[in-house]
Write an enzyme that holds these catalytic residues in place. Structure first.
Site, PDB file in Angstrom:
ATOM      1  N   GLU A 193      99.251 -13.483  24.325  1.00 40.66           N
ATOM      2  CA  GLU A 193      99.983 -12.262  23.951  1.00 40.66           C
ATOM      3  C   GLU A 193     101.297 -12.156  24.715  1.00 40.66           C
ATOM      4  O   GLU A 193     102.322 -11.760  24.161  1.00 40.66           O
ATOM      5  CB  GLU A 193      99.107 -11.024  24.194  1.00 40.66           C
ATOM      6  CG  GLU A 193      97.992 -10.937  23.167  1.00 40.66           C
ATOM      7  CD  GLU A 193      96.987  -9.832  23.454  1.00 40.66           C
ATOM      8  OE1 GLU A 193      96.497  -9.757  24.594  1.00 40.66           O
ATOM      9  OE2 GLU A 193      96.687  -9.055  22.534  1.00 40.66           O
TER      10      GLU A 193
ATOM     11  N   GLY B 235      95.302 -12.656  26.717  1.00 38.57           N
ATOM     12  CA  GLY B 235      96.487 -11.943  27.198  1.00 38.57           C
ATOM     13  C   GLY B 235      97.643 -12.885  27.528  1.00 38.57           C
ATOM     14  O   GLY B 235      98.808 -12.500  27.431  1.00 38.57           O
TER      15      GLY B 235
ATOM     16  N   GLU C 177      88.924 -14.004  22.974  1.00 35.00           N
ATOM     17  CA  GLU C 177      88.301 -12.687  23.194  1.00 35.00           C
ATOM     18  C   GLU C 177      86.994 -12.535  22.431  1.00 35.00           C
ATOM     19  O   GLU C 177      86.039 -11.929  22.922  1.00 35.00           O
ATOM     20  CB  GLU C 177      89.251 -11.559  22.771  1.00 35.00           C
ATOM     21  CG  GLU C 177      90.340 -11.233  23.783  1.00 35.00           C
ATOM     22  CD  GLU C 177      91.582 -12.077  23.612  1.00 35.00           C
ATOM     23  OE1 GLU C 177      91.518 -13.155  22.978  1.00 35.00           O
ATOM     24  OE2 GLU C 177      92.638 -11.653  24.115  1.00 35.00           O
TER      25      GLU C 177
ATOM     26  N   ALA D 264      93.907 -12.340  30.303  1.00 34.42           N
ATOM     27  CA  ALA D 264      93.784 -11.229  31.238  1.00 34.42           C
ATOM     28  C   ALA D 264      92.692 -11.591  32.236  1.00 34.42           C
ATOM     29  O   ALA D 264      91.801 -12.400  31.933  1.00 34.42           O
ATOM     30  CB  ALA D 264      93.428  -9.958  30.485  1.00 34.42           C
TER      31      ALA D 264
END
Ligand code: CO8
Length: 258
Positions: free
Chosen positions: A112, A109, A132, A66
């Protein structure tokens, strides 16, 4: 396709291709990019011409996570009210097979997003991980759940708590990806595989995908009830009659998706 700012979209034959396109920041995923990805994939899902969807990244990464710049100053209440993950969650409802092609980094992300794919091909240089923990946060778009379902608790715990990156070989070993391909051939091999699947009876593709995904969430008994209903449902299709008739007549079936 200039309606998109962060992705590059094309259709090749019956394959809908979505390429993340922010190579300068290793395809860091910002919120508008998520909206674009979800919106085009849902469009492909409704488009009869498209049988299979391919998701890949331009440049040297699939996606390095992200967009940290977008999140750095965010507050908890702001994120709760934004409720951004409901958009990601819609990817789980897509009926057509999604094949991911990963080169370079698939982190946070980005990993993911890769885990939302049904089949994953990776180049030798692919690296997967959830960094993360080193940012003082944790995955938020399904990472702790999907990785654990794939590799089991102990291994998922190890990758998530260390933030270490696994290379393509490790990812293959733990069943996270389907195949390792030479980087130069990644796109070609992914499309070859996508085209192979695209020739199958479209309704069977849909219902098999749906049933396999149920196996991840349901008990075997419930999953089998689900499977059976889908099995019966296919007998309402013309393609079932065509497929079985073609076998009896010793010819190739001509599937129409009806
Ligand atoms: N966000 C924003 N910018 C990024 C990101 C990112 N995730 N990753 C890389 N970039 C940028 C860099 O800042 C750099 O920009 P600039 O050239 O302007 O300095 C450019 O991309 C190239 O990166 P590097 O110079 O760092 O390239 P290296 O080859 O040296 O390193 C790495 C590559 C190791 C991938 C490194 O860039 C890195 O560690 N990136 C961050 C990885 C990360 O921590 N990802 C997890 C983010 S958190 C997350 O994903 C939470 C998920 C929750 C879901 C959110 C839904 C929207």
């Amino acid at each position: 396709n200039n309606r998109f700012s962060f992705i590059d979209v094309s259709v090749e034959g019956s394959i809908g291709i979505v390429a993340l396109n922010r190579p300068k920041v290793l395809n860091a995923i910002n919120r508008p990019m998520v909206s674009e990805i979800v919106s085009i994939i849902e469009e492909f899902d409704r488009n009869d011409e498209v049988k299979v969807i391919v998701l890949c990244g331009h440049g040297r990464a699939f996606a390095a996570g992200a967009d940290i710049d977008e999140m750095a100053e965010a507050g908890a209440i702001e994120l709760e009210l934004l409720n951004q993950f409901t958009e990601w969650d819609r990817l789980a409802w897509v009926k057509k097979p999604i094949i991911g092609a990963v080169q370079g980094f698939a982190l946070g992300g980005g990993f993911e997003l890769a885990l939302c794919c049904d089949i994953l091909f990776a180049a030798h240089d692919a690296e997967f991980g959830f960094p993360e923990i080193s940012l003082g946060v944790m995955p938020g778009a399904g990472g702790t759940q999907r990785l654990t379902k794939l590799m089991g608790k102990s291994k998922a715990m190890e990758w998530l708590l260390t933030g270490d990156r696994m290379n393509a070989k490790e990812a293959l070993h733990y069943g996270v990806i389907n195949r390792i391909v030479a980087k130069e051939l990644l796109q070609e091999e992914t499309l070859k595989f996508a085209n192979k699947i695209a020739k199958q009876a479209p309704l069977s593709l849909r219902l098999i995908k749906e049933s396999v995904l149920k196996a991840v969430d349901y008990s075997v008994y419930e999953g089998m009830q689900y499977e059976r209903k889908n099995f019966y449902l296919l007998f309402a299709s013309k393609d079932q009659k065509e497929g079985m008739r073609a076998f009896q007549e010793k010819r190739r079936p001509n599937f129409e998706g009806e």
